[in-house]
Design a protein around this motif. Structure first.
Motif, mmCIF file in Angstrom:
data_model
loop_
_atom_site.group_PDB
_atom_site.id
_atom_site.type_symbol
_atom_site.label_atom_id
_atom_site.label_comp_id
_atom_site.label_asym_id
_atom_site.label_seq_id
_atom_site.Cartn_x
_atom_site.Cartn_y
_atom_site.Cartn_z
ATOM 1 N N SER A 48 0.986 -1.429 0.424
ATOM 2 C CA SER A 48 -0.049 -0.571 -0.168
ATOM 3 C C SER A 48 0.851 1.359 0.253
ATOM 4 O O SER A 48 2.644 1.601 0.292
ATOM 5 C CB SER A 48 -0.689 -0.235 1.579
ATOM 6 O OG SER A 48 -0.315 0.149 2.307
ATOM 7 N N ARG A 49 -0.249 2.320 -0.237
ATOM 8 C CA ARG A 49 1.373 3.521 -0.678
ATOM 9 C C ARG A 49 0.930 4.424 1.423
ATOM 10 O O ARG A 49 2.525 4.809 1.354
ATOM 11 C CB ARG A 49 -0.016 4.952 -1.762
ATOM 12 C CG ARG A 49 0.868 5.895 -1.595
ATOM 13 C CD ARG A 49 0.655 7.362 -2.357
ATOM 14 N NE ARG A 49 1.127 8.699 -2.556
ATOM 15 C CZ ARG A 49 0.997 9.433 -3.213
ATOM 16 N NH1 ARG A 49 -0.069 9.069 -4.281
ATOM 17 N NH2 ARG A 49 1.165 9.979 -2.976
ATOM 18 N N ARG A 99 2.097 2.350 3.296
ATOM 19 C CA ARG A 99 2.996 1.227 3.809
ATOM 20 C C ARG A 99 4.336 2.036 3.704
ATOM 21 O O ARG A 99 5.384 2.094 4.338
ATOM 22 C CB ARG A 99 2.980 0.016 3.636
ATOM 23 C CG ARG A 99 4.468 -1.080 4.850
ATOM 24 C CD ARG A 99 3.843 -2.085 4.245
ATOM 25 N NE ARG A 99 5.048 -3.059 4.313
ATOM 26 C CZ ARG A 99 4.887 -4.088 3.908
ATOM 27 N NH1 ARG A 99 3.900 -4.635 3.737
ATOM 28 N NH2 ARG A 99 6.197 -4.578 5.219
ATOM 29 N N ASP A 143 -6.165 2.039 -6.229
ATOM 30 C CA ASP A 143 -7.031 1.658 -5.326
ATOM 31 C C ASP A 143 -5.288 1.878 -4.507
ATOM 32 O O ASP A 143 -5.289 1.524 -3.127
ATOM 33 C CB ASP A 143 -7.469 0.159 -5.414
ATOM 34 C CG ASP A 143 -7.761 -0.540 -6.197
ATOM 35 O OD1 ASP A 143 -9.135 0.373 -5.985
ATOM 36 O OD2 ASP A 143 -8.102 -1.885 -6.888
ATOM 37 N N GLY A 144 -4.586 2.144 -5.032
ATOM 38 C CA GLY A 144 -3.076 3.195 -3.445
ATOM 39 C C GLY A 144 -2.316 2.019 -3.301
ATOM 40 O O GLY A 144 -1.440 1.927 -2.526
ATOM 41 N N HIS A 145 -1.804 1.382 -4.734
ATOM 42 C CA HIS A 145 -1.540 0.357 -4.086
ATOM 43 C C HIS A 145 0.222 -0.336 -5.602
ATOM 44 O O HIS A 145 -0.331 0.158 -6.713
ATOM 45 C CB HIS A 145 -1.905 -1.411 -4.231
ATOM 46 C CG HIS A 145 -2.165 -2.006 -3.168
ATOM 47 N ND1 HIS A 145 -4.290 -1.571 -3.293
ATOM 48 C CD2 HIS A 145 -2.767 -1.826 -1.714
ATOM 49 C CE1 HIS A 145 -4.768 -1.819 -1.989
ATOM 50 N NE2 HIS A 145 -3.846 -2.172 -1.273
ATOM 51 N N TYR A 199 1.651 3.709 -8.905
ATOM 52 C CA TYR A 199 0.639 2.893 -7.525
ATOM 53 C C TYR A 199 -0.691 2.664 -9.122
ATOM 54 O O TYR A 199 -0.719 3.594 -9.443
ATOM 55 C CB TYR A 199 -0.014 3.118 -6.839
ATOM 56 C CG TYR A 199 0.722 3.634 -6.062
ATOM 57 C CD1 TYR A 199 1.505 3.082 -4.613
ATOM 58 C CD2 TYR A 199 1.904 5.467 -5.574
ATOM 59 C CE1 TYR A 199 2.280 3.239 -3.432
ATOM 60 C CE2 TYR A 199 2.564 5.281 -4.614
ATOM 61 C CZ TYR A 199 2.999 4.326 -3.652
ATOM 62 O OH TYR A 199 3.986 4.821 -2.374
#
Length: 279
Positions: free
Chosen positions: A43-44, A46, A81-83, A78
């Motif tokens: 995830s962003r 993290r 969904d921001g991963h 990313y």
């Protein structure tokens, strides 16, 4: 004496904070899903807990890349969904246990016959002469794959290592929101492919590979309006309209006109992006 003591205390507390970026950024490339401490699918939130806020990378590409600083620079794109969809580096600070890193010179391109065709292979990589790079696909899960590229500079020296996540979906299905699904309503299954990372389609792919994609915060009406106004800029390499600066790009080159590339990347100076391919 008191001033010196206070200064010493401040240095003791300041030193760990200054060292934190390197401490949380091991000098590693883990085949083939992680560089430093940035891994595919992470995830962003993290990533930025470890590296702080990134900066927008230049020059622009279809995907919005962010640059994070640790021992060296790490580029990250990313998904919607921001991963982490893609992670790359041009820094020699990161290396695999087998010694693959930016700056190494790869061996001569030895030829092996595969189906009566000459294939240049090395450690599971295949040489792609059109792109001057060594590439391979690594399995991460049932459908999950990592597309690995070692891009070469002069004298066969590695200048960039990139890892990109994708799904090897069953026939007739495509990677949509990180799952294998049928093409969405309105899309032609014969031509469909996923949009650039972090974007969604405003015009689905057609036969020549044409499409229009934009950030979720950009309305499709605005995206199509920006692209329609590029018609007056076909002889130029750059154009500004509706608050978006557009640049003609193809295969990493930015010196040809929109009329030649039929490809544009438009940004508003922030995080919003529109990508057009005329096929």
């Amino acid at each position: 004496m008191r001033i010196r003591l206070v200064a010493a205390v401040l240095l003791v507390f300041a030193a760990p904070a200054a060292a934190a970026p390197r401490a949380t950024d091991p000098p590693r490339v883990v085949p083939w899903h992680l560089i430093g401490n940035v891994g595919l699918g992470m995830s962003r939130a993290r990533v930025e807990r470890m590296y702080g806020r990134g900066t927008i990378a230049t020059p622009p590409r279809d995907e919005l890349f962010w640059t994070y600083r640790g021992r060296g620079a790490i580029g990250v794109a990313y998904d919607i969904d921001g991963h982490v969809d893609s992670v790359e580096t041009t820094s020699s600070a990161y290396a695999s246990r087998s010694g693959i890193r930016v700056g190494i010179k790869l061996p001569p391109r030895l030829c092996g016959l595969v189906d009566y065709t000459c294939k240049h292979s090395w450690r599971g990589f295949t040489y792609e002469s059109d792109y001057k790079s060594w590439k391979r696909v690594s399995r991460l899960g049932r459908f999950e794959r990592s597309y690995v590229e070692l891009e070469l500079g002069p004298h066969s020296v590695v200048k960039r290592i990139s890892l990109t996540h994708f799904l090897a979906c069953p026939f007739g299905e495509y990677a949509i929101r990180n799952a294998c699904r049928k093409p969405p309503p309105g899309a032609d299954s014969r031509f469909y492919f996923p949009p650039p990372a972090g974007l969604r389609f405003c015009e689905f792919p057609g036969g020549p590979g044409n499409f229009v994609a934009a950030s979720p915060s950009v309305s499709c009406r605005l995206a199509n309006d920006v692209i329609s106004k590029l018609g007056s800029c076909m002889t130029k390499t750059r154009c500004t309209t509706d608050g978006f600066g557009c640049v003609a790009e193809w295969a990493g080159r930015y010196d040809a006109s929109f009329g030649y590339t039929h490809h544009a990347i438009c940004t508003d100076g922030a995080h919003r992006r529109i990508v057009w391919d005329g096929g």
